[in-house]
Design a protein around this motif. Structure first.
Motif, PDB file in Angstrom:
ATOM      1  N   SER A 252     -27.875  39.070  30.681  1.00  0.00           N
ATOM      2  CA  SER A 252     -29.044  38.671  31.455  1.00  0.00           C
ATOM      3  C   SER A 252     -29.596  39.854  32.250  1.00  0.00           C
ATOM      4  CB  SER A 252     -28.677  37.525  32.403  1.00  0.00           C
ATOM      5  OG  SER A 252     -29.779  37.187  33.237  1.00  0.00           O
ATOM      6  N   LYS A 253     -28.693  40.652  32.824  1.00  0.00           N
ATOM      7  CA  LYS A 253     -29.129  41.837  33.572  1.00  0.00           C
ATOM      8  C   LYS A 253     -29.882  42.811  32.668  1.00  0.00           C
ATOM      9  CE  LYS A 253     -27.686  41.130  37.748  1.00  0.00           C
ATOM     10  NZ  LYS A 253     -28.670  41.018  38.864  1.00  0.00           N
ATOM     11  N   ILE A 254     -29.397  42.970  31.439  1.00  0.00           N
ATOM     12  CA  ILE A 254     -30.017  43.912  30.513  1.00  0.00           C
ATOM     13  C   ILE A 254     -31.332  43.363  29.980  1.00  0.00           C
ATOM     14  CG2 ILE A 254     -29.727  45.085  28.294  1.00  0.00           C
ATOM     15  CD1 ILE A 254     -26.691  45.111  28.884  1.00  0.00           C
ATOM     16  N   GLN A 255     -31.339  42.088  29.588  1.00  0.00           N
ATOM     17  CA  GLN A 255     -32.527  41.496  28.982  1.00  0.00           C
ATOM     18  C   GLN A 255     -33.683  41.366  29.960  1.00  0.00           C
ATOM     19  OE1 GLN A 255     -30.788  37.894  27.438  1.00  0.00           O
ATOM     20  NE2 GLN A 255     -30.131  38.863  25.536  1.00  0.00           N
ATOM     21  N   THR A 256     -33.380  41.153  31.257  1.00  0.00           N
ATOM     22  CA  THR A 256     -34.444  41.025  32.253  1.00  0.00           C
ATOM     23  C   THR A 256     -34.933  42.370  32.754  1.00  0.00           C
ATOM     24  OG1 THR A 256     -32.834  40.860  34.062  1.00  0.00           O
ATOM     25  CG2 THR A 256     -33.562  38.796  33.035  1.00  0.00           C
ATOM     26  N   GLY A 257     -34.232  43.463  32.378  1.00  0.00           N
ATOM     27  CA  GLY A 257     -34.630  44.786  32.838  1.00  0.00           C
ATOM     28  C   GLY A 257     -34.016  45.184  34.157  1.00  0.00           C
ATOM     29  N   ALA A 258     -33.207  44.293  34.750  1.00  0.00           N
ATOM     30  CA  ALA A 258     -32.526  44.660  35.993  1.00  0.00           C
ATOM     31  C   ALA A 258     -31.597  45.850  35.764  1.00  0.00           C
ATOM     32  CB  ALA A 258     -31.742  43.467  36.547  1.00  0.00           C
ATOM     33  N   TRP A 259     -31.006  45.909  34.568  1.00  0.00           N
ATOM     34  CA  TRP A 259     -30.234  47.078  34.129  1.00  0.00           C
ATOM     35  C   TRP A 259     -30.999  47.700  32.961  1.00  0.00           C
ATOM     36  CZ3 TRP A 259     -24.440  45.115  33.854  1.00  0.00           C
ATOM     37  CH2 TRP A 259     -24.010  44.790  35.159  1.00  0.00           C
ATOM     38  N   PRO A 260     -31.888  48.648  33.209  1.00  0.00           N
ATOM     39  CA  PRO A 260     -32.745  49.216  32.149  1.00  0.00           C
ATOM     40  C   PRO A 260     -31.995  50.199  31.261  1.00  0.00           C
ATOM     41  CG  PRO A 260     -33.164  50.306  34.234  1.00  0.00           C
ATOM     42  CD  PRO A 260     -32.198  49.189  34.535  1.00  0.00           C
ATOM     43  N   PRO A 261     -32.617  50.652  30.168  1.00  0.00           N
ATOM     44  CA  PRO A 261     -31.986  51.653  29.298  1.00  0.00           C
ATOM     45  C   PRO A 261     -31.531  52.873  30.091  1.00  0.00           C
ATOM     46  CG  PRO A 261     -33.929  50.775  28.242  1.00  0.00           C
ATOM     47  CD  PRO A 261     -33.920  50.220  29.638  1.00  0.00           C
ATOM     48  N   GLY A 262     -30.301  53.307  29.845  1.00  0.00           N
ATOM     49  CA  GLY A 262     -29.750  54.457  30.543  1.00  0.00           C
ATOM     50  C   GLY A 262     -29.033  54.112  31.832  1.00  0.00           C
TER      51      GLY A 262
END
Length: 257
Positions: free
Chosen positions: A32-42
């Motif tokens: 969820s953190k990754i898909q929502t952009g809260a944890w962005p690429p890198g």
């Protein structure tokens, strides 16, 4: 692959939802953190011991989740450097899934769906789905996706109850099967075949077509970890649909060999 090394931090809303096994809850929280952009690429993901403390879990299920996400190329684990959200966009685990809701809403139309049939059946009824185990129980669904109240896409789906038992008790009156499944299990492998065919009477009636009108059909099989999970057939009226694919990696390929 060079990582930006952004500073990580423990987000206070990284919590478990209490649904399913611990590793499933952990994976949903991280994805969820990754898909929502809260944890962005890198983004540098917090260390395992910090995540385990924050989530209130042991490191064993957490390590299993991180390994699964790494195998799906959603994250990258670097020895002595840490764990990072993947920089590449072309290796996302759900590439190939046609998002019908997005397709309709992108055309400035109102999306809705209607469940037509829901029943538990034997695997023998699964249209030759090769990954289904003989005599196992499957949930069979039929529904139509609608744009401004008009039926646009006919969906037929089988889900293996043995892989996700709670699906047997979900009505799917208000939530799409694909969205429900992705919220609970990762898509770690997908085979998608697109072909042309003619509409049979049942599909033609559902989509307001004449019998034998041309269709574009997407048939896909998906896996969660190593388990075959679902078989889906999406039928689109051929005269008003096209599929466009784009490949644009953030980094050039070193070789095409």
């Amino acid at each position: 692959m060079k990582m930006r090394g952004r500073k990580s931090e423990i987000s206070p809303d990284l919590t478990l939802d209490g649904v399913g096994a611990p590793h499933q809850q952990i994976e949903r929280a991280i994805r969820s953190k990754i898909q929502t952009g809260a944890w962005p690429p890198g983004y540098r993901i917090p260390p395992e011991e910090d995540l385990a403390f924050t989530l209130g879990v042991s490191r064993a299920p957490l390590n299993k989740v991180l390994n699964n996400l790494a195998n799906a190329k959603i994250i990258v684990r670097r020895r002595r450097l840490g764990t990072f959200v993947s920089e590449r966009t072309d290796n996302h685990a759900v590439i190939g899934v046609i998002d019908i809701r997005d397709k309709i809403e992108s055309a400035n139309k109102t999306y809705s769906f209607e469940l037509l049939e829901r029943e538990v059946v034997d695997a023998a009824q699964a249209y030759g789905w090769q990954e289904a185990v003989e005599n196992e129980r499957l949930l069979r669904l039929e529904l139509v996706h609608q744009a401004n109240g008009t039926n646009e896409v006919f969906e037929q789906r089988f889900i293996r109850i043995s892989v996700i038992p709670e699906v047997e008790f979900e009505t799917f009156d208000e939530v799409l099967p694909n969205e429900w499944l992705l919220a609970r299990l990762p898509c770690t492998r997908l085979i998608n075949t697109i072909r042309a065919t003619n509409a049979d009477r049942r599909i033609a009636k559902a989509l307001g077509l004449a019998p034998n009108e041309p269709l574009l059909v997407s048939e896909r099989r998906t896996w969660a970890h190593t388990d075959a999970l679902t078989w889906v057939k999406l039928s689109f009226p051929g005269y008003r649909n096209e599929f466009i694919g784009e490949f644009s990696p953030l980094q050039p390929l070193a070789s095409l060999g």
